[in-house]
Design a protein around this motif. Structure first.
Motif, PDB file in Angstrom:
ATOM      1  N   SER A 171      43.236  45.877  28.574  1.00 50.09           N
ATOM      2  CA  SER A 171      41.983  46.677  28.990  1.00 50.09           C
ATOM      3  C   SER A 171      42.149  48.268  28.451  1.00 50.09           C
ATOM      4  O   SER A 171      41.284  48.906  28.300  1.00 50.09           O
ATOM      5  CB  SER A 171      41.845  46.741  30.529  1.00 50.09           C
ATOM      6  OG  SER A 171      41.548  45.244  30.787  1.00 50.09           O
ATOM      7  N   ARG A 230      40.819  50.509  35.296  1.00 46.86           N
ATOM      8  CA  ARG A 230      39.397  49.836  35.177  1.00 46.86           C
ATOM      9  C   ARG A 230      38.534  51.006  36.155  1.00 46.86           C
ATOM     10  O   ARG A 230      37.375  51.211  35.534  1.00 46.86           O
ATOM     11  CB  ARG A 230      39.094  48.606  36.005  1.00 46.86           C
ATOM     12  CG  ARG A 230      39.801  47.377  35.356  1.00 46.86           C
ATOM     13  CD  ARG A 230      39.758  46.341  36.378  1.00 46.86           C
ATOM     14  NE  ARG A 230      38.228  46.080  36.752  1.00 46.86           N
ATOM     15  CZ  ARG A 230      37.975  45.155  37.735  1.00 46.86           C
ATOM     16  NH1 ARG A 230      38.874  44.316  38.254  1.00 46.86           N
ATOM     17  NH2 ARG A 230      36.660  44.879  38.130  1.00 46.86           N
ATOM     18  N   GLU A 238      37.112  49.053  32.683  1.00 46.62           N
ATOM     19  CA  GLU A 238      36.312  48.148  33.027  1.00 46.62           C
ATOM     20  C   GLU A 238      35.510  47.276  31.977  1.00 46.62           C
ATOM     21  O   GLU A 238      35.007  47.956  30.968  1.00 46.62           O
ATOM     22  CB  GLU A 238      35.379  48.594  34.100  1.00 46.62           C
ATOM     23  CG  GLU A 238      34.353  47.475  34.697  1.00 46.62           C
ATOM     24  CD  GLU A 238      34.885  47.266  35.963  1.00 46.62           C
ATOM     25  OE1 GLU A 238      33.949  46.706  36.744  1.00 46.62           O
ATOM     26  OE2 GLU A 238      36.063  47.419  36.242  1.00 46.62           O
ATOM     27  N   HIS A 267      35.569  41.344  33.778  1.00 48.63           N
ATOM     28  CA  HIS A 267      36.117  41.757  34.984  1.00 48.63           C
ATOM     29  C   HIS A 267      35.020  41.343  36.375  1.00 48.63           C
ATOM     30  O   HIS A 267      35.665  40.628  37.185  1.00 48.63           O
ATOM     31  CB  HIS A 267      36.597  43.043  35.104  1.00 48.63           C
ATOM     32  CG  HIS A 267      37.700  43.462  34.212  1.00 48.63           C
ATOM     33  ND1 HIS A 267      37.878  44.483  33.542  1.00 48.63           N
ATOM     34  CD2 HIS A 267      38.832  42.763  33.798  1.00 48.63           C
ATOM     35  CE1 HIS A 267      39.028  44.599  32.801  1.00 48.63           C
ATOM     36  NE2 HIS A 267      39.413  43.395  33.083  1.00 48.63           N
ATOM     37  N   ARG A 268      34.133  42.155  36.183  1.00 45.79           N
ATOM     38  CA  ARG A 268      33.098  41.865  37.220  1.00 45.79           C
ATOM     39  C   ARG A 268      32.561  40.212  37.195  1.00 45.79           C
ATOM     40  O   ARG A 268      32.393  39.585  38.406  1.00 45.79           O
ATOM     41  CB  ARG A 268      31.911  42.751  37.042  1.00 45.79           C
ATOM     42  CG  ARG A 268      32.105  44.223  37.373  1.00 45.79           C
ATOM     43  CD  ARG A 268      32.908  44.325  38.725  1.00 45.79           C
ATOM     44  NE  ARG A 268      31.806  43.825  39.963  1.00 45.79           N
ATOM     45  CZ  ARG A 268      32.012  43.034  40.839  1.00 45.79           C
ATOM     46  NH1 ARG A 268      33.203  42.891  41.175  1.00 45.79           N
ATOM     47  NH2 ARG A 268      31.000  42.684  41.711  1.00 45.79           N
ATOM     48  N   LYS A 273      39.117  49.402  45.560  1.00 49.41           N
ATOM     49  CA  LYS A 273      38.823  49.505  44.507  1.00 49.41           C
ATOM     50  C   LYS A 273      38.874  51.183  43.901  1.00 49.41           C
ATOM     51  O   LYS A 273      39.497  51.638  43.048  1.00 49.41           O
ATOM     52  CB  LYS A 273      37.452  48.975  43.786  1.00 49.41           C
ATOM     53  CG  LYS A 273      37.696  47.432  43.310  1.00 49.41           C
ATOM     54  CD  LYS A 273      36.406  47.347  42.911  1.00 49.41           C
ATOM     55  CE  LYS A 273      36.332  45.741  42.254  1.00 49.41           C
ATOM     56  NZ  LYS A 273      35.161  45.392  41.635  1.00 49.41           N
ATOM     57  N   GLY A 287      43.977  47.639  33.848  1.00 43.51           N
ATOM     58  CA  GLY A 287      43.146  46.387  34.469  1.00 43.51           C
ATOM     59  C   GLY A 287      43.631  45.151  34.082  1.00 43.51           C
ATOM     60  O   GLY A 287      44.295  45.017  32.891  1.00 43.51           O
TER      61      GLY A 287
END
Length: 541
Positions: free
Chosen positions: A221, A225, A230, A234-235, A409, A420
């Motif tokens: 990464s 993040r 990000e 990831h999401r 977060k 990340g």
């Protein structure tokens, strides 16, 4: 901490309390502040009870670690002291003042401020700093790693093991994908030394997802993040985890151990209370210690005692956390989750369930202990899990409501100040969950294979301890050296299984620990238990 504790112990200082002190007797708080002599006398009596010694055997100037006081014992001792003194204490106070004389003197003082703390600790340590006039007098073990007493103890233990002709059983190199079999030094062995419960590590679809992620995002990464690390994957993974567990959202960390350490130490602190099962994983204990909250370890799976402790102590604290596990990785047993939820609600506490060894394992479709008991996922505040076992990757997660996840977060140090999770790791876990949803028969097969192993072992009257309903099955040998010997003998016969010995488990509870996977065949399991029973009988005479 010893070598064997560091390498083999999933749950630090796992020894249960043989003589749990009656909670009511601990609730008798003195009306006036006890003096130094009274505190010292109480400490002698309590320590003698914990360690099953005669009070006359307790030296008030001896370092408490010399008596074999475990970390759980030390945490509970500080909690018991809170009850006796009627005030909150640091959970690390027993380490800060490691002798009864030094501890009682500190506790009896009125201020107990930082300067006094440092002075008292220095006076009770082995090194009399006042006698050191220059750096030439500092012992070499204070500035050479190779002379650390702890390191030399590791070397002595390795030499002791090798003296029995067993070689070094640690860091065995696995040459291919580890599943129901493994390859070591060109030999294929039946393998019970990994957490690949539902066969996702090495699965074609999971591996391909990781390869595709590398092509699109690279191998890292490359940033936190929060700032610029990000990635869409990831999401996607966090939404998939939340959907799978049944929560509003989730947060993924780079390491499973770090997930508990960061989350617990960040959410709780002074004026808070944390109660954890006495067989809790090291990551839970470390998170508790770093939080600065008051700590109590309750007897294993004993929700009744938890209720009694909260009844007498809840009113003294702001926030309260109860920490348990879905499957205990040393014993393979499962807590009565609905009862813990009931206690948590009654005392308005938070509940954390560590699902490292239960997600992907328990329940009809592998959704964990919540599915097993058919509870409302919202009744557990923090669902913790790892990605390195059923989900074939590396990392950990916390699933819960949106407020919790959003707060973590933006503020949790282990997330904000860490890179990340790597894109291929995230993609592998995402694919593993999706494959599990499409192929729930993996879980059914895992349950069948685990049940078969346990039943066969019991038919041979092998001691499987508390294991029930999980793929973690210990075989209690009861002698550390014989446990190592049995593990090595099985290895020579083509079976790879780890041992656990003191201090990872009590002296009389040394064992082999078998991890069953859905890919183990019935033939492999029957062959394994047959050979195990024969060699166990030979060894025990």
């Amino acid at each position: 901490m010893t070598l064997l504790n560091q390498v083999w112990n999933d749950n630090e200082d796992r020894q249960p309390f043989d003589n749990w002190t009656n909670a009511e007797s601990l609730a008798k708080i003195s009306q006036s502040s006890p003096c130094e002599i009274e505190i010292a006398s109480w400490l002698v009596a309590r320590l003698a009870e914990l360690l099953e010694l005669d009070p006359d055997e307790i030296d008030r100037q001896e370092d408490l670690t010399e008596y074999g006081l475990s970390s759980v014992d030390a945490v509970n001792l500080s909690g018991d002291l809170e009850n006796f003194l009627g005030r909150r204490l640091s959970p690390t106070v027993v380490w800060e003042y490691p002798t009864i004389e030094g501890l009682s003197k500190y506790l009896a003082s009125e201020s107990g401020d930082k300067e006094e703390s440092i002075e008292s600790f220095a006076s009770s340590s082995d090194l009399e700093t006042s006698q050191i006039s220059d750096s030439s007098e500092i012992p070499p073990e204070y500035y050479h790693f190779e002379l650390y007493p702890e390191y030399r103890q590791i070397q002595a233990q390795l030499q002791e093991i090798e003296a029995f002709g067993l070689g070094n059983p640690f860091f065995t190199q696995q040459e291919r994908v580890v599943d129901n079999t493994t390859w070591v030094d060109g030999r294929e062995l039946i393998n019970y030394a990994n957490y690949n419960y539902i066969g996702m590590c090495g699965d074609r679809q999971v591996s391909q997802a990781a390869k595709d992620a590398i092509e699109r995002y690279g191998t890292s990464s490359s940033a936190s993040r929060l700032i610029s690390g990000e990635k869409p994957v990831h999401r996607q993974l966090e939404r998939e985890i939340a959907d799978f567990v049944g929560t509003e959202d989730s947060i993924v960390y780079v390491g499973g151990h770090a997930t508990n350490v960061t989350t617990i130490s960040h959410l709780f602190g002074q004026n808070d209370l944390i109660l954890h099962d006495e067989l809790s994983h090291n990551s839970i204990i470390q998170g508790c210690l770093l939080s600065g909250a008051s700590l109590v370890a309750f007897p294993h799976n004993n929700w009744q005692m938890l209720d009694r402790i909260l009844q007498e102590r809840r009113h003294r604290y702001r926030r309260v956390l109860i920490a348990i596990e879905g499957v205990y990785s040393t014993d393979g047993d499962i807590p009565d989750l609905p009862q813990f939820i009931e206690v948590k609600k009654r005392y308005k506490a938070f509940l954390l369930v560590d699902e490292a060894h239960s997600i992907g394992v328990l329940g009809a479709t592998g959704r964990g202990i919540g599915e097993l008991y058919n509870v409302n996922a919202a009744d557990v505040d923090l669902w913790m899990g790892t990605l390195s076992k059923s989900f074939a990757s590396c990392g950990g997660y916390i699933a819960g409501n949106k407020a919790l996840v959003e707060y973590l977060k933006y503020t949790a140090p282990g997330f904000v100040f860490s890179v990340g999770i790597s894109p291929p790791n995230a993609a592998a876990s995402l694919a593993a969950i999706q494959v599990l949803k499409a192929e729930p028969e993996r879980v059914k097969r895992l349950h069948e294979r685990s049940k078969l192993f346990l039943e066969l072992a019991n038919q041979y009257r092998l001691n499987t301890g508390m294991s029930k309903g999980s793929p973690v099955i210990p075989i209690i040998v009861g002698d550390s050296l014989k446990s190592i010997q049995l593990s090595q003998t099985l290895f020579q016969q083509g079976i790879n299984v780890p041992f656990m010995i003191y201090p990872s488990v009590p002296h009389q509870a040394a064992r082999l620990r078998f991890f069953v996977t859905c890919n183990h065949t019935e033939e492999q399991i029957r062959t394994t238990v047959d050979i195990l029973a024969i060699e166990f009988k030979k060894l025990m005479g």
